[in-house]
Motif scaffolding. Sequence first.
Motif, short mmCIF file in Angstrom:
data_model
loop_
_atom_site.label_atom_id
_atom_site.label_comp_id
_atom_site.label_asym_id
_atom_site.label_seq_id
_atom_site.Cartn_x
_atom_site.Cartn_y
_atom_site.Cartn_z
N MET A 1 3.08 -21.81 4.96
CA MET A 1 3.12 -20.78 5.97
C MET A 1 4.50 -20.14 5.96
N LYS A 2 4.53 -18.82 5.92
CA LYS A 2 5.78 -18.10 5.87
C LYS A 2 6.36 -17.92 7.26
N LYS A 3 7.66 -17.67 7.30
CA LYS A 3 8.34 -17.41 8.54
C LYS A 3 7.84 -16.09 9.12
N MET A 4 7.74 -16.01 10.45
CA MET A 4 7.26 -14.78 11.09
C MET A 4 8.21 -13.63 10.80
N SER A 5 7.63 -12.48 10.55
CA SER A 5 8.43 -11.29 10.28
C SER A 5 7.65 -10.07 10.74
N PHE A 6 8.23 -9.32 11.68
CA PHE A 6 7.54 -8.14 12.20
C PHE A 6 7.96 -6.87 11.48
N LYS A 7 9.14 -6.89 10.89
CA LYS A 7 9.65 -5.70 10.21
C LYS A 7 9.64 -5.91 8.71
N LYS A 8 9.54 -4.80 8.01
CA LYS A 8 9.61 -4.85 6.55
C LYS A 8 11.05 -5.06 6.12
N GLU A 9 11.22 -5.85 5.08
CA GLU A 9 12.54 -6.06 4.52
C GLU A 9 12.74 -5.11 3.35
N ALA A 10 13.94 -4.62 3.20
CA ALA A 10 14.23 -3.67 2.13
C ALA A 10 14.05 -4.34 0.77
N GLY A 11 13.49 -3.60 -0.16
CA GLY A 11 13.33 -4.09 -1.52
C GLY A 11 12.10 -4.95 -1.75
N LYS A 12 11.26 -5.12 -0.73
CA LYS A 12 10.05 -5.92 -0.90
C LYS A 12 8.84 -5.02 -0.75
N GLN A 13 7.75 -5.43 -1.40
CA GLN A 13 6.51 -4.67 -1.30
C GLN A 13 5.55 -5.40 -0.37
N TYR A 14 4.74 -4.60 0.33
CA TYR A 14 3.80 -5.17 1.29
C TYR A 14 2.42 -4.57 1.10
N ASP A 15 1.42 -5.35 1.45
CA ASP A 15 0.04 -4.88 1.43
C ASP A 15 -0.20 -4.15 2.76
N GLU A 16 -0.23 -2.83 2.70
CA GLU A 16 -0.32 -2.03 3.91
C GLU A 16 -1.66 -2.22 4.63
N SER A 17 -2.73 -2.42 3.90
CA SER A 17 -4.02 -2.61 4.56
C SER A 17 -4.04 -3.92 5.36
N ALA A 18 -3.42 -4.95 4.83
CA ALA A 18 -3.34 -6.23 5.55
C ALA A 18 -2.46 -6.09 6.79
N ARG A 19 -1.38 -5.34 6.68
CA ARG A 19 -0.50 -5.12 7.83
C ARG A 19 -1.22 -4.33 8.92
N ASN A 20 -1.94 -3.29 8.51
CA ASN A 20 -2.67 -2.48 9.50
C ASN A 20 -3.78 -3.29 10.18
N LEU A 21 -4.46 -4.12 9.42
CA LEU A 21 -5.51 -4.97 9.98
C LEU A 21 -4.93 -5.93 11.01
N ALA A 22 -3.79 -6.54 10.71
CA ALA A 22 -3.16 -7.47 11.64
C ALA A 22 -2.77 -6.75 12.93
N LYS A 23 -2.24 -5.55 12.80
CA LYS A 23 -1.85 -4.78 13.98
C LYS A 23 -3.06 -4.38 14.82
N ARG A 24 -4.16 -3.99 14.16
CA ARG A 24 -5.36 -3.62 14.91
C ARG A 24 -5.96 -4.81 15.64
N LYS A 25 -5.99 -5.98 14.98
CA LYS A 25 -6.51 -7.17 15.64
C LYS A 25 -5.67 -7.53 16.86
N CYS A 26 -4.37 -7.45 16.71
CA CYS A 26 -3.47 -7.78 17.82
C CYS A 26 -3.64 -6.78 18.96
N THR A 27 -3.81 -5.51 18.64
CA THR A 27 -4.01 -4.49 19.66
C THR A 27 -5.28 -4.76 20.45
N MET A 28 -6.34 -5.14 19.76
CA MET A 28 -7.59 -5.44 20.45
C MET A 28 -7.42 -6.64 21.39
N ILE A 29 -6.70 -7.64 20.96
CA ILE A 29 -6.47 -8.81 21.82
C ILE A 29 -5.61 -8.41 23.01
#
Length: 121
Positions: A1-29
């Motif tokens: 399990m990775k350390k919690m991180s809410f912001k993107k770090e410079a120089g790293k790539q992220y899966d935007e669809s996974a990030r958006n899904l996590a945000k939508r789930k949290c918004t619904m909750i």
Amino acid sequence: MKKMSFKKEAGKQYDESARNLAKRKCTMIYLVVLYILYQAYGIVNSKLMDETTMTWTGVILGAGVLVVGSLAVALFATIKMGQELAESEITEEIAQMDENEYNENDKNEINKSEINENDDQ
């Protein structure tokens, strides 16, 4: 399990669809949490307007349970979203696996098209 991180770090790539899904789930909750808090407000308001036969002890216990429960759910949602956002980082291993999977899918499509061409002849 990775350390919690809410912001993107410079120089790293992220899966935007996974990030958006996590945000939508949290918004619904969070919306559910707001509704539960509204219900707690309704309990207290109905007692203040003298529209219920509940005692003040029952009102305080009922509203208190709802408030504490909703805050616990909000905390859980925030922690879960932080973990999912941290897991959305694309590492070299994942990028390589995705590339291999993409190549395998291309090979399968080529094989299917060759089979279809042979059947047509």
